[in-house]
Design a protein around this motif. Structure first.
Motif, short mmCIF file in Angstrom:
data_model
loop_
_atom_site.label_atom_id
_atom_site.label_comp_id
_atom_site.label_asym_id
_atom_site.label_seq_id
_atom_site.Cartn_x
_atom_site.Cartn_y
_atom_site.Cartn_z
N GLU A 1 -12.64 4.03 3.32
CA GLU A 1 -12.18 2.64 3.44
C GLU A 1 -11.38 2.36 4.70
OE1 GLU A 1 -10.23 1.14 -0.05
OE2 GLU A 1 -11.73 2.05 -1.36
N THR A 2 -10.88 3.43 5.36
CA THR A 2 -10.06 3.22 6.56
C THR A 2 -10.62 4.03 7.71
OG1 THR A 2 -8.63 5.10 6.07
CG2 THR A 2 -7.95 2.98 5.15
N ARG A 3 -10.22 3.62 8.93
CA ARG A 3 -10.63 4.39 10.12
C ARG A 3 -10.07 5.81 10.03
NH1 ARG A 3 -7.81 2.44 14.04
NH2 ARG A 3 -7.58 0.41 13.11
N ALA B 1 -2.72 -3.92 9.11
CA ALA B 1 -3.85 -4.82 9.39
C ALA B 1 -3.64 -6.23 8.82
CB ALA B 1 -5.13 -4.21 8.81
N TYR C 1 3.92 -1.49 3.53
CA TYR C 1 3.72 -0.13 3.08
C TYR C 1 5.01 0.34 2.40
CZ TYR C 1 3.83 4.93 3.67
OH TYR C 1 3.99 6.27 3.46
N GLU D 1 -2.36 2.24 7.78
CA GLU D 1 -3.41 1.49 8.49
C GLU D 1 -3.73 0.19 7.75
OE1 GLU D 1 -7.01 3.72 9.55
OE2 GLU D 1 -8.18 1.88 9.30
N GLU D 2 -3.84 0.28 6.43
CA GLU D 2 -4.18 -0.93 5.68
C GLU D 2 -3.03 -1.95 5.70
OE1 GLU D 2 -6.71 -0.31 2.27
OE2 GLU D 2 -5.76 -2.00 1.24
N THR E 1 0.86 -1.19 0.00
CA THR E 1 0.00 0.00 0.00
C THR E 1 0.89 1.23 0.00
OG1 THR E 1 -0.04 0.14 2.41
CG2 THR E 1 -1.79 -1.14 1.36
N SER F 1 -8.08 9.90 -1.45
CA SER F 1 -7.89 10.02 0.01
C SER F 1 -8.12 11.46 0.46
CB SER F 1 -6.46 9.59 0.36
OG SER F 1 -6.16 9.97 1.68
N GLU G 1 -3.76 6.43 5.84
CA GLU G 1 -4.65 5.39 5.30
C GLU G 1 -3.84 4.19 4.81
OE1 GLU G 1 -8.65 6.39 3.86
OE2 GLU G 1 -7.63 8.00 2.77
#
Ligand SMILES: Cc1ncc(COP(=O)(O)O)c(C=O)c1O
Length: 457
Positions: free
Chosen positions: A188-190, A219, A225, A215-216, A132, A184, A212
């Motif tokens: 899709e993310t918190r 998880a 990333y 976070e992805e 990501t 963004s 974002e």
């Protein structure tokens, strides 16, 4: 006929990257764990990056072998040509000699694949299935999309919303290379949802998109990333630019008095400048100039402090020049320069007096881009126009002083996918953005409680 461009063979490509961490006169302050405030170790970074890249991030080895698989991919666009800008010199009527390294020849159109290919390769070796990332103008996202496709890795890009809307063709390039691209802040993310709750019309920022993407990545164990700038390993990979340029300047029988690059997170600037900066550290008289937008003056008006790399405070704290992780820059067209922080190495070198930071207004950059297009032909990315504007300033200064200086700048990418920005300029819809001090002060309030580096400014 005079020689216009200096071209190396594939056999003359550098086989090792240069790591300036080995040569910094005052070393670097460490990144800190955001929870404990203690220096962050390799394990703290492991949820985000593969260990082979974490080792590079922390390495102080001066030279790092470039893997054969990376060399094979570099050969698609490297070595990149070095040009002498005779027509620009003539138009400016300057005694200065102007050279530029053309990094726009990569398939994605900028210097970004120099690190994207390395990061995709190391992730592949480490078993990563999906990467990501964030992207501003889309140059980084498209570079990573291409390089992930080379190595069969899934790629998900969070693109800053303002750029997503301004540059639809970059999104299509990412899709062509098989990536998924989302505007963004997203739902899709918190992180995205919490930002949208506070400001449903947020134009986005690189700091938000990083939150974002991180976070992805955290998880899922098979997802990592990737960052297109700022970090030490990115500066290392980009050193191929300067290492080639050293050989090409030798071919030209010249050596730069002034080196210039635009700086968003610092990577194209560092890539060109750092291999030469070693000579400066060893006593040579070179002016090294990093150029940023006046509307996002991280280096020229931001303090050197510890700050998060992202808006939602998920990354380690980095010692860097910063405008604060909640700073949202004006929606200028140089999307890749809209970042609140600066590479820790570049920041440290500013403190060490090795780099001179400068800022330019948006209108001056587009005027410079126009002059360049109408003399040298190439249409430049808006980010790159910042380097051209500073080059023109320096060339005109040389004329005023009657000095025959040699200027070298990094032409970091073409602007063929940024023509909407040029249209806005032609139609009179662009302006300069003044940034009042109280706006900077307000954004910096958020970093007041954070630990301070030894050399805080
Ligand atoms: C063409 C171009 N130049 C410069 C930059 C600035 O980034 P960096 O400072 O990492 O080189 C970007 C970033 O997107 C870019 O696309």
């Amino acid at each position: 006929m005079s020689t216009k461009k200096y071209v190396l063979t594939e056999q003359e490509m550098p086989r090792k990257w240069y790591n300036i961490m080995a040569d910094l006169p005052n070393g670097m302050e460490p990144p800190l764990h955001p929870g404990t405030g203690q220096p962050a170790g390799p394990d703290d970074l492991a949820p985000i990056f593969p260990m082979n890249l974490i080792e590079q991030e922390m390495s102080t080895d001066r030279w790092i072998d470039i893997p054969e698989e990376v060399m094979d991919k570099y050969a698609i666009w490297r070595p990149s040509p070095l040009f002498r800008a005779y027509s620009l010199e003539k138009a400016l009527d300057t005694p200065a000699k102007i050279y530029y390294k053309n990094e726009g020849v990569s398939p994605a159109g900028s210097h970004k694949p120099n690190t994207a290919i390395a990061q995709a390769y190391y992730n592949k070796v480490a078993g990563t299935k999906k990467i990501t990332t964030e992207t501003g103008a889309g140059q980084w996202g498209s570079a990573l999309a291409m390089c992930c496709s080379f190595f069969g890795i899934e790629c998900k890009v969070f693109m800053v919303k303002i750029s997503y809307n301004q540059k639809p063709y970059r999104r299509l390039m990412m899709e062509t290379w098989g990536a998924n691209c989302t505007a963004s802040p997203s739902t899709e993310t918190r992180a995205g949802r919490s930002i949208l709750e506070k400001d449903p019309d947020s134009p986005g920022s690189l700091g938000m998109a990083i939150s974002e993407a991180v976070e992805e990545a955290v998880a899922d164990d098979n997802t990592k990333y990737a960052l297109g700038s700022v970090l030490n390993h990115v500066m290392i990979h980009q050193s191929v630019i300067g290492l080639e340029a050293i050989k090409q300047m030798k071919m030209a029988g010249d050596y730069p008095d002034v080196i210039i690059g635009s700086a968003g997170g610092g990577s194209n600037f560092a890539g060109l400048a750092f291999p030469f900066a070693l000579d400066k550290i060893n006593g040579k008289d070179i002016e090294i100039i990093a150029v940023e937008p006046t509307s996002c003056p991280t280096m020229t008006r931001g303090p050197f402090a510890y700050d998060f790399g992202d808006t939602v405070q998920m990354t380690p704290l980095l010692p860097m020049h910063t405008l604060g992780h909640n700073f949202v820059p004006a929606p200028i067209h140089a999307g890749g320069l809209r970042y609140h922080g600066m590479a820790p190495i570049v920041s440290q070198m500013i403190l060490d007096g090795l780099i001179r930071p400068e800022s330019v207004h948006q209108m001056e950059t587009f005027e410079a881009g126009m002059t360049f297009a109408r003399t040298e032909g190439y249409i430049s990315a808006p980010e790159c126009n910042h380097a051209i504007a500073m080059t023109i300033r320096e060339a005109l200064k040389a004329k005023e002083e009657g000095k025959e200086k040699t200027i070298l700048f990094n032409w970091s990418g073409h602007g063929l996918v940024d023509l909407a920005a040029y249209e806005a300029y032609f139609r009179g819809n662009l302006s300069d953005h003044e940034l009042p001090q109280d706006q900077i002060d307000a954004a910096l309030k958020d970093i007041e409680p954070l630990p301070k580096p030894r050399q805080a400014t």
